[in-house]
Design a protein around this motif. Structure first.
Motif, PDB file in Angstrom:
ATOM      1  N   ASP A  46       0.830  -1.208   0.000  1.00  0.00           N
ATOM      2  CA  ASP A  46       0.000   0.000   0.000  1.00  0.00           C
ATOM      3  C   ASP A  46       0.860   1.253   0.000  1.00  0.00           C
ATOM      4  OD1 ASP A  46      -2.493   1.343   0.054  1.00  0.00           O
ATOM      5  OD2 ASP A  46      -2.305   1.623   2.219  1.00  0.00           O
ATOM      6  N   GLY A  47       0.538   2.197  -0.889  1.00  0.00           N
ATOM      7  CA  GLY A  47       1.210   3.486  -0.950  1.00  0.00           C
ATOM      8  C   GLY A  47       2.480   3.506  -1.778  1.00  0.00           C
ATOM      9  N   LEU A  48       2.878   2.377  -2.333  1.00  0.00           N
ATOM     10  CA  LEU A  48       4.125   2.294  -3.086  1.00  0.00           C
ATOM     11  C   LEU A  48       4.006   2.981  -4.436  1.00  0.00           C
ATOM     12  CD1 LEU A  48       6.854   0.970  -2.472  1.00  0.00           C
ATOM     13  CD2 LEU A  48       6.100  -0.982  -3.808  1.00  0.00           C
ATOM     14  N   ARG A  49       5.126   3.557  -4.878  1.00  0.00           N
ATOM     15  CA  ARG A  49       5.250   4.109  -6.228  1.00  0.00           C
ATOM     16  C   ARG A  49       5.875   3.026  -7.090  1.00  0.00           C
ATOM     17  NH1 ARG A  49       4.726   9.744  -6.180  1.00  0.00           N
ATOM     18  NH2 ARG A  49       5.948   9.988  -8.078  1.00  0.00           N
TER      19      ARG A  49
ATOM     20  N   LYS B  70      -0.036   5.880 -15.955  1.00  0.00           N
ATOM     21  CA  LYS B  70       0.449   6.701 -14.841  1.00  0.00           C
ATOM     22  C   LYS B  70      -0.722   7.235 -14.032  1.00  0.00           C
ATOM     23  CE  LYS B  70       4.671   7.906 -17.158  1.00  0.00           C
ATOM     24  NZ  LYS B  70       5.631   8.906 -17.554  1.00  0.00           N
ATOM     25  N   GLY B  71      -0.497   7.347 -12.729  1.00  0.00           N
ATOM     26  CA  GLY B  71      -1.516   7.884 -11.844  1.00  0.00           C
ATOM     27  C   GLY B  71      -1.828   6.949 -10.697  1.00  0.00           C
ATOM     28  N   LEU B  72      -2.878   7.285  -9.961  1.00  0.00           N
ATOM     29  CA  LEU B  72      -3.311   6.534  -8.787  1.00  0.00           C
ATOM     30  C   LEU B  72      -4.192   5.357  -9.203  1.00  0.00           C
ATOM     31  CD1 LEU B  72      -2.504   7.433  -5.967  1.00  0.00           C
ATOM     32  CD2 LEU B  72      -4.727   8.495  -5.724  1.00  0.00           C
ATOM     33  N   HIS B  73      -3.954   4.189  -8.585  1.00  0.00           N
ATOM     34  CA  HIS B  73      -4.749   2.989  -8.870  1.00  0.00           C
ATOM     35  C   HIS B  73      -4.980   2.224  -7.581  1.00  0.00           C
ATOM     36  CE1 HIS B  73      -4.358   3.366 -13.228  1.00  0.00           C
ATOM     37  NE2 HIS B  73      -3.110   3.747 -12.992  1.00  0.00           N
TER      38      HIS B  73
ATOM     39  N   THR C 103      -3.671   1.109  -2.406  1.00  0.00           N
ATOM     40  CA  THR C 103      -3.528   2.165  -3.400  1.00  0.00           C
ATOM     41  C   THR C 103      -2.059   2.258  -3.782  1.00  0.00           C
ATOM     42  OG1 THR C 103      -5.386   3.373  -2.429  1.00  0.00           O
ATOM     43  CG2 THR C 103      -3.886   4.625  -3.842  1.00  0.00           C
ATOM     44  N   ILE C 104      -1.810   2.315  -5.071  1.00  0.00           N
ATOM     45  CA  ILE C 104      -0.443   2.490  -5.583  1.00  0.00           C
ATOM     46  C   ILE C 104      -0.428   3.697  -6.494  1.00  0.00           C
ATOM     47  CG2 ILE C 104       0.180   0.065  -5.381  1.00  0.00           C
ATOM     48  CD1 ILE C 104      -0.272  -0.094  -8.494  1.00  0.00           C
ATOM     49  N   TYR C 105       0.767   4.245  -6.729  1.00  0.00           N
ATOM     50  CA  TYR C 105       0.937   5.347  -7.660  1.00  0.00           C
ATOM     51  C   TYR C 105       1.883   4.891  -8.759  1.00  0.00           C
ATOM     52  CZ  TYR C 105       1.824   9.837  -9.724  1.00  0.00           C
ATOM     53  OH  TYR C 105       1.919  10.866 -10.620  1.00  0.00           O
ATOM     54  N   VAL C 106       1.402   4.887  -9.998  1.00  0.00           N
ATOM     55  CA  VAL C 106       2.216   4.515 -11.138  1.00  0.00           C
ATOM     56  C   VAL C 106       2.909   5.770 -11.634  1.00  0.00           C
ATOM     57  CG1 VAL C 106       2.217   3.563 -13.478  1.00  0.00           C
ATOM     58  CG2 VAL C 106       0.693   2.593 -11.726  1.00  0.00           C
ATOM     59  N   ARG C 107       4.238   5.709 -11.663  1.00  0.00           N
ATOM     60  CA  ARG C 107       5.031   6.887 -12.030  1.00  0.00           C
ATOM     61  C   ARG C 107       5.404   6.911 -13.504  1.00  0.00           C
ATOM     62  NH1 ARG C 107       8.714   3.524  -8.939  1.00  0.00           N
ATOM     63  NH2 ARG C 107      10.407   2.900 -10.308  1.00  0.00           N
TER      64      ARG C 107
END
Length: 133
Positions: A33-36, A102-105, A129-133
């Motif tokens: 959770d919270g990882l980029r 890219k974005g929040l998923h 929730t992850i953030y795709v960079r």
């Protein structure tokens, strides 16, 4: 009986859902959770107190993984759909390579029985929730 549904006295009924063993738990090894993460990454899945069996193979205390992307689980008594948001790992895989924009998923794991139907009660991870960079 063919498939998870049959008709009795003119009423459609759902096959009895399988019960998971006590303490059954599905969880993310990666990502957390919270990882980029990069646009293409591998989801690694853990399972405790149950075994993995491919779709179509009926064994007690087993199931196969489904990865839910940016969606919520459907009705618990219905088979998990197979589409862009509901990834079936029907061969018994415990990891899958995913490519996301890219974005929040959000990601969530849900175990299905031999018919892709969640157990009763469902064996599912918390949504992360992850953030795709």
């Amino acid at each position: 009986m063919a498939g998870p549904f049959w008709v009795s006295d003119g009423l459609a009924q759902t096959a009895k859902r399988q019960k998971p063993p006590p303490g059954a738990l599905v969880y993310f090894h990666y990502p957390l959770d919270g990882l980029r993460v990069p646009e293409r990454f591998t989801v690694r899945i853990g399972l405790r107190n149950m075994g993995v069996a491919p779709a179509g193979v009926e064994h007690a205390a087993t199931g196969h993984h489904h990865l839910l992307i940016d969606t919520d689980p459907g009705p618990p008594g219905q088979p998990i759909p197979s589409d862009y948001n509901n990834i079936h790992l029907g061969n018994g895989q415990t990891e899958v390579v995913v490519t996301l924009p890219k974005g929040l998923h959000t990601l969530q794991l849900l175990l299905g029985d031999h018919t892709h139907t969640p157990h009763d009660p469902p064996v599912m991870s918390p949504k992360i929730t992850i953030y795709v960079r």
